[in-house]
Design a protein around this motif. Structure first.
Motif, mmCIF file in Angstrom:
data_model
loop_
_atom_site.group_PDB
_atom_site.id
_atom_site.type_symbol
_atom_site.label_atom_id
_atom_site.label_comp_id
_atom_site.label_asym_id
_atom_site.label_seq_id
_atom_site.Cartn_x
_atom_site.Cartn_y
_atom_site.Cartn_z
ATOM 1 N N ILE A 35 0.862 -1.176 0.000
ATOM 2 C CA ILE A 35 0.000 0.000 0.000
ATOM 3 C C ILE A 35 0.902 1.230 0.000
ATOM 4 O O ILE A 35 1.845 1.317 0.793
ATOM 5 N N PRO A 36 0.670 2.187 -0.892
ATOM 6 C CA PRO A 36 1.527 3.381 -0.934
ATOM 7 C C PRO A 36 1.550 4.112 0.401
ATOM 8 O O PRO A 36 0.564 4.139 1.129
ATOM 9 N N ALA A 37 2.709 4.720 0.687
ATOM 10 C CA ALA A 37 2.869 5.487 1.918
ATOM 11 C C ALA A 37 1.930 6.685 1.896
ATOM 12 O O ALA A 37 1.593 7.207 0.834
ATOM 13 N N ALA A 38 1.545 7.093 3.067
ATOM 14 C CA ALA A 38 0.669 8.255 3.177
ATOM 15 C C ALA A 38 1.399 9.490 2.663
ATOM 16 O O ALA A 38 2.624 9.606 2.753
ATOM 17 N N THR A 39 0.651 10.433 2.132
ATOM 18 C CA THR A 39 1.225 11.661 1.586
ATOM 19 C C THR A 39 2.042 12.407 2.628
ATOM 20 O O THR A 39 3.050 13.028 2.304
ATOM 21 N N ARG A 40 1.666 12.319 3.892
ATOM 22 C CA ARG A 40 2.412 13.032 4.932
ATOM 23 C C ARG A 40 3.850 12.531 5.038
ATOM 24 O O ARG A 40 4.732 13.249 5.489
ATOM 25 N N SER A 41 4.124 11.313 4.618
ATOM 26 C CA SER A 41 5.494 10.797 4.627
ATOM 27 C C SER A 41 6.369 11.544 3.634
ATOM 28 O O SER A 41 7.570 11.684 3.826
ATOM 29 N N LEU A 42 5.756 12.015 2.562
ATOM 30 C CA LEU A 42 6.517 12.747 1.556
ATOM 31 C C LEU A 42 6.949 14.121 2.050
ATOM 32 O O LEU A 42 7.913 14.690 1.540
ATOM 33 N N TRP A 43 6.250 14.671 3.025
ATOM 34 C CA TRP A 43 6.635 15.974 3.587
ATOM 35 C C TRP A 43 8.028 15.915 4.195
ATOM 36 O O TRP A 43 8.764 16.893 4.164
ATOM 37 N N PHE A 44 8.401 14.787 4.733
ATOM 38 C CA PHE A 44 9.741 14.612 5.295
ATOM 39 C C PHE A 44 10.797 14.920 4.236
ATOM 40 O O PHE A 44 11.740 15.664 4.474
ATOM 41 N N PHE A 45 10.623 14.351 3.031
ATOM 42 C CA PHE A 45 11.588 14.572 1.960
ATOM 43 C C PHE A 45 11.568 16.023 1.468
ATOM 44 O O PHE A 45 12.606 16.587 1.137
ATOM 45 N N ALA A 46 10.408 16.622 1.450
ATOM 46 C CA ALA A 46 10.304 18.024 1.043
ATOM 47 C C ALA A 46 11.037 18.929 2.029
ATOM 48 O O ALA A 46 11.768 19.840 1.633
ATOM 49 N N ILE A 47 10.860 18.688 3.317
ATOM 50 C CA ILE A 47 11.521 19.513 4.342
ATOM 51 C C ILE A 47 13.028 19.332 4.281
ATOM 52 O O ILE A 47 13.787 20.317 4.304
#
Length: 153
Positions: A10-22
């Motif tokens: 199951i794809p990771a939640a979108t909030r996990s991508l915020w880590f990479f953005a920060i």
């Protein structure tokens, strides 16, 4: 015949991508700061005027009024041989090979504002503000003389 069946995660939640953005933004900010420091360390200037000594081109630039400079005690020094005035601790500044800028504690315990690239040609100018200014220029004696001429009535 053995058939393979694939079960995707199951794809990771979108909030996990915020880590990479920060983390990406932090890295870009650090890269920009390092680029600015590299540029500014090549463009530091010292201007003598009737206002005083203006240090410009770095984070630690400022105007030091003529009345705050102890010009009678200003000297040309070689930090390779003048051990008392060698920087010992960086308290807030940049210390790279061949470049020291910002606030340092000297071996003799004094506080100093440094803009030093060539340790053999340094104008050392004490101030009435409790610190010493030390700058590398091609002709440190000429810088001191120019400051003294500005102070002369």
């Amino acid at each position: 015949m053995n058939a393979s069946t694939v079960f995707p995660m199951i794809p990771a939640a979108t909030r996990s991508l915020w880590f990479f953005a920060i983390i990406g933004l932090i890295l870009v900010a650090v890269l920009l700061l390092m680029g600015w420091l590299a540029w500014s360390m090549q463009h530091v200037r010292f201007t003598v005027s009737n206002e005083g000594l203006r240090l410009q081109g770095d984070l630690y630039g400022r105007l030091i009024p003529l009345k705050s400079l102890k010009l009678d005690a200003a000297v040309v020094t070689n930090l390779n041989t003048d051990q008392d005035h060698q920087p010992k601790w960086r308290t807030m500044g940049t210390a790279l090979p061949g470049y020291a800028a910002g606030w340092f504690k000297l071996r003799n315990g004094e506080k100093a504002l440094l803009f030093v690239t060539d340790k053999t040609r340094v104008a050392r100018i004490p101030t009435t503000e409790g610190y010493t200014v030390m700058v590398s220029v091609s002709e440190p004696a000429a810088l001191i003389d120019a400051l003294r001429q500005q102070r002369a009535p």
